[in-house]
Design a protein around this motif. Sequence first.
Motif, PDB file in Angstrom:
ATOM      1  N   THR A 101      46.030  18.811   4.744  1.00 10.82           N
ATOM      2  CA  THR A 101      47.115  18.567   4.479  1.00 10.82           C
ATOM      3  C   THR A 101      47.433  17.569   3.315  1.00 10.82           C
ATOM      4  N   LEU A 102      46.526  16.636   3.406  1.00  6.83           N
ATOM      5  CA  LEU A 102      46.444  15.479   2.338  1.00  6.83           C
ATOM      6  C   LEU A 102      45.910  16.307   1.065  1.00  6.83           C
ATOM      7  N   PHE A 103      44.924  17.052   1.195  1.00  9.36           N
ATOM      8  CA  PHE A 103      44.635  17.887   0.124  1.00  9.36           C
ATOM      9  C   PHE A 103      45.371  18.542  -0.748  1.00  9.36           C
ATOM     10  N   LEU A 104      46.348  19.169   0.130  1.00  8.83           N
ATOM     11  CA  LEU A 104      47.701  19.891  -0.379  1.00  8.83           C
ATOM     12  C   LEU A 104      48.549  18.856  -1.204  1.00  8.83           C
ATOM     13  N   ILE A 105      48.886  17.706  -0.520  1.00 10.40           N
ATOM     14  CA  ILE A 105      49.686  16.977  -1.394  1.00 10.40           C
ATOM     15  C   ILE A 105      49.042  16.178  -2.766  1.00 10.40           C
ATOM     16  N   TYR A 106      47.605  16.063  -2.539  1.00 10.50           N
ATOM     17  CA  TYR A 106      47.209  15.697  -3.748  1.00 10.50           C
ATOM     18  C   TYR A 106      46.989  16.794  -4.659  1.00 10.50           C
ATOM     19  N   GLN A 107      46.967  18.162  -4.515  1.00 15.20           N
ATOM     20  CA  GLN A 107      47.097  19.297  -5.315  1.00 15.20           C
ATOM     21  C   GLN A 107      48.473  19.013  -6.012  1.00 15.20           C
ATOM     22  N   ARG A 108      49.416  19.023  -5.238  1.00 14.28           N
ATOM     23  CA  ARG A 108      50.823  18.947  -5.828  1.00 14.28           C
ATOM     24  C   ARG A 108      50.986  17.899  -6.799  1.00 14.28           C
ATOM     25  N   ASN A 109      50.663  16.616  -6.318  1.00 13.75           N
ATOM     26  CA  ASN A 109      50.537  15.604  -7.199  1.00 13.75           C
ATOM     27  C   ASN A 109      49.970  15.836  -8.721  1.00 13.75           C
ATOM     28  N   GLU A 110      48.837  16.297  -8.617  1.00 13.58           N
ATOM     29  CA  GLU A 110      48.043  16.689  -9.833  1.00 13.58           C
ATOM     30  C   GLU A 110      48.823  17.646 -10.735  1.00 13.58           C
ATOM     31  N   GLU A 111      49.509  18.861 -10.106  1.00 10.64           N
ATOM     32  CA  GLU A 111      50.426  19.671 -10.578  1.00 10.64           C
ATOM     33  C   GLU A 111      51.509  19.110 -11.337  1.00 10.64           C
ATOM     34  N   ILE A 112      52.264  18.033 -10.623  1.00 12.39           N
ATOM     35  CA  ILE A 112      53.532  17.296 -11.477  1.00 12.39           C
ATOM     36  C   ILE A 112      52.795  16.502 -12.487  1.00 12.39           C
ATOM     37  N   LYS A 113      51.644  15.680 -12.105  1.00 10.26           N
ATOM     38  CA  LYS A 113      51.163  14.978 -13.103  1.00 10.26           C
ATOM     39  C   LYS A 113      51.017  15.574 -14.556  1.00 10.26           C
ATOM     40  N   HIS A 114      50.492  16.833 -14.383  1.00 15.65           N
ATOM     41  CA  HIS A 114      50.059  17.575 -15.499  1.00 15.65           C
ATOM     42  C   HIS A 114      50.959  18.587 -15.942  1.00 15.65           C
ATOM     43  N   PHE A 115      52.232  18.368 -15.419  1.00 20.29           N
ATOM     44  CA  PHE A 115      53.418  19.431 -15.891  1.00 20.29           C
ATOM     45  C   PHE A 115      53.775  19.152 -17.314  1.00 20.29           C
ATOM     46  N   VAL A 116      53.930  20.312 -17.665  1.00 15.40           N
ATOM     47  CA  VAL A 116      54.708  20.378 -19.372  1.00 15.40           C
ATOM     48  C   VAL A 116      55.655  21.019 -19.368  1.00 15.40           C
ATOM     49  N   SER A 117      56.865  20.246 -19.725  1.00  4.95           N
ATOM     50  CA  SER A 117      58.161  20.984 -19.631  1.00  4.95           C
ATOM     51  C   SER A 117      58.250  21.975 -20.743  1.00  4.95           C
ATOM     52  N   LYS A 118      58.797  23.247 -20.302  1.00  3.94           N
ATOM     53  CA  LYS A 118      59.140  24.249 -21.462  1.00  3.94           C
ATOM     54  C   LYS A 118      60.527  24.766 -21.496  1.00  3.94           C
ATOM     55  N   PRO A 119      61.033  24.962 -22.561  1.00  6.30           N
ATOM     56  CA  PRO A 119      62.336  25.565 -22.211  1.00  6.30           C
ATOM     57  C   PRO A 119      62.578  26.763 -21.463  1.00  6.30           C
ATOM     58  N   PHE A 120      63.434  27.050 -20.704  1.00  4.59           N
ATOM     59  CA  PHE A 120      63.695  28.216 -20.110  1.00  4.59           C
ATOM     60  C   PHE A 120      65.001  28.657 -20.143  1.00  4.59           C
ATOM     61  N   TYR A 121      65.172  30.107 -20.569  1.00  4.78           N
ATOM     62  CA  TYR A 121      66.615  30.622 -20.747  1.00  4.78           C
ATOM     63  C   TYR A 121      66.574  32.075 -19.937  1.00  4.78           C
ATOM     64  N   VAL A 122      67.729  32.076 -19.398  1.00  4.78           N
ATOM     65  CA  VAL A 122      68.123  33.357 -18.565  1.00  4.78           C
ATOM     66  C   VAL A 122      68.752  34.321 -19.470  1.00  4.78           C
TER      67      VAL A 122
END
Length: 122
Positions: A101-122
Amino acid sequence: MIATDSDREGEAIARLIINLSGNSRKTIKRLWINSLETSEIKKGFQNLKDGQAFYSTYKEAETRQIADWLVGINLTRLYTLYMQKNGMRGVFSVGRVQTPTLFLIYQRNEEIKHFVSKPFYV
């Protein structure tokens, strides 16, 4: 009579209480229901099961509990000593549910830390 949750943990809790109270040699009946509807509860009480039929469910929970304790206490000590030997301070707890469970939290935090915002259009 056992009327705890209809699962391994419910069975383990009830059997632990029965054993600690000195009543383990008495005949056990089991209320086994999967609904809290009044009609289902009444039906369950009219059709109580033989408690012996759920003994293996209790043993499964007990075995898992013992294994969790043995693995947790030994790996926690091992990991803590290893980490302290390598310069870290504190206690490093290891557990069957806690560690992944802690590893899943760690992985999610890493995803958030390395998130790159991209424009999104519908």
